[in-house]
Design a protein around this motif. Structure first.
Motif, PDB file in Angstrom:
ATOM      1  N   ASP A   9       1.113  -1.027  -0.065  1.00 24.87           N
ATOM      2  CA  ASP A   9      -0.325  -0.326   0.122  1.00 24.87           C
ATOM      3  C   ASP A   9       0.883   0.856   0.029  1.00 24.87           C
ATOM      4  O   ASP A   9       0.757   2.114  -0.769  1.00 24.87           O
ATOM      5  CB  ASP A   9      -1.164   0.070   0.952  1.00 24.87           C
ATOM      6  N   THR A  10       1.911   1.380   0.639  1.00 26.25           N
ATOM      7  CA  THR A  10       3.144   2.213   0.588  1.00 26.25           C
ATOM      8  C   THR A  10       3.517   2.519  -1.236  1.00 26.25           C
ATOM      9  O   THR A  10       3.913   3.670  -1.562  1.00 26.25           O
ATOM     10  CB  THR A  10       4.402   2.032   1.565  1.00 26.25           C
ATOM     11  N   VAL A  11       3.988   1.574  -1.429  1.00 30.97           N
ATOM     12  CA  VAL A  11       4.293   1.581  -2.855  1.00 30.97           C
ATOM     13  C   VAL A  11       3.320   2.293  -3.695  1.00 30.97           C
ATOM     14  O   VAL A  11       3.498   3.367  -4.744  1.00 30.97           O
ATOM     15  CB  VAL A  11       4.658  -0.296  -3.379  1.00 30.97           C
ATOM     16  N   LEU A  12       1.913   2.284  -3.541  1.00 31.85           N
ATOM     17  CA  LEU A  12       1.183   2.645  -4.474  1.00 31.85           C
ATOM     18  C   LEU A  12       0.932   3.475  -4.281  1.00 31.85           C
ATOM     19  O   LEU A  12       0.416   4.618  -4.402  1.00 31.85           O
ATOM     20  CB  LEU A  12      -0.601   1.635  -4.584  1.00 31.85           C
ATOM     21  N   GLN A  13       0.418   4.081  -2.543  1.00 28.18           N
ATOM     22  CA  GLN A  13       0.311   5.226  -2.411  1.00 28.18           C
ATOM     23  C   GLN A  13       1.397   5.969  -2.416  1.00 28.18           C
ATOM     24  O   GLN A  13       0.992   7.435  -2.950  1.00 28.18           O
ATOM     25  CB  GLN A  13      -0.247   5.549  -0.968  1.00 28.18           C
ATOM     26  N   ALA A  14       2.546   5.468  -3.162  1.00 28.68           N
ATOM     27  CA  ALA A  14       3.778   6.446  -3.251  1.00 28.68           C
ATOM     28  C   ALA A  14       3.605   7.238  -5.185  1.00 28.68           C
ATOM     29  O   ALA A  14       3.959   7.814  -5.045  1.00 28.68           O
ATOM     30  CB  ALA A  14       5.058   6.037  -3.164  1.00 28.68           C
ATOM     31  N   GLY A  15       2.392   6.513  -5.365  1.00 29.62           N
ATOM     32  CA  GLY A  15       2.050   7.131  -6.987  1.00 29.62           C
ATOM     33  C   GLY A  15       2.950   6.168  -8.112  1.00 29.62           C
ATOM     34  O   GLY A  15       3.360   6.059  -8.952  1.00 29.62           O
ATOM     35  N   ALA A  16       3.369   4.621  -7.092  1.00 24.85           N
ATOM     36  CA  ALA A  16       4.143   3.485  -8.181  1.00 24.85           C
ATOM     37  C   ALA A  16       3.551   2.849  -9.702  1.00 24.85           C
ATOM     38  O   ALA A  16       4.266   2.882 -10.679  1.00 24.85           O
ATOM     39  CB  ALA A  16       4.944   2.229  -7.301  1.00 24.85           C
ATOM     40  N   LEU A  17       2.168   2.937  -9.949  1.00 29.13           N
ATOM     41  CA  LEU A  17       1.741   2.484 -10.534  1.00 29.13           C
ATOM     42  C   LEU A  17       1.546   2.694 -12.219  1.00 29.13           C
ATOM     43  O   LEU A  17       2.041   1.844 -12.960  1.00 29.13           O
ATOM     44  CB  LEU A  17       0.268   1.905  -9.651  1.00 29.13           C
ATOM     45  N   GLU A  18       1.059   3.752 -12.116  1.00 28.64           N
ATOM     46  CA  GLU A  18       0.871   4.188 -13.186  1.00 28.64           C
ATOM     47  C   GLU A  18       2.692   4.515 -13.614  1.00 28.64           C
ATOM     48  O   GLU A  18       3.228   3.927 -15.014  1.00 28.64           O
ATOM     49  CB  GLU A  18       0.587   6.437 -13.349  1.00 28.64           C
ATOM     50  N   PRO A  19       3.289   4.973 -13.785  1.00 23.80           N
ATOM     51  CA  PRO A  19       5.020   4.786 -13.813  1.00 23.80           C
ATOM     52  C   PRO A  19       5.302   3.424 -14.510  1.00 23.80           C
ATOM     53  O   PRO A  19       5.889   3.372 -15.091  1.00 23.80           O
ATOM     54  CB  PRO A  19       5.774   5.461 -13.179  1.00 23.80           C
TER      55      PRO A  19
END
Length: 81
Positions: free
Chosen positions: A13-23
């Motif tokens: 969840d931390t990785v997703l909240q950091a915005g990693a999905l779109e890149p």
């Protein structure tokens, strides 16, 4: 990112909240190097794994998954599915 996301739901969840999905998805769409796609699909599978399920817009992932499913590589396909 794949190792961090695979360390549990809080890390995921931390990785997703950091915005990693779109890149990550952009990287997957823009590259056809098999070694990169293997790692990227594994990372994506870690971002989608765990209970409770992660919160993100599934539609953002579907286009990229559709493209990845056309790749003739067992490892890429195993992570994409």
């Amino acid at each position: 990112l794949g190792n961090i996301a695979g360390d549990g739901t809080n890390a995921r969840d931390t990785v997703l909240q950091a915005g990693a999905l779109e890149p990550l998805l952009k990287c997957m769409r823009d590259n056809r190097k098999i070694s990169l796609l293997r790692i990227a699909t594994w990372t994506l599978s870690n971002l989608c794994d765990g209970q409770p399920r992660p919160v993100f817009k599934v539609g953002a992932v579907l286009h990229t998954i559709r493209e990845v499913l056309q790749i003739d590589d067992t490892e890429v396909l195993s992570h994409a599915c």
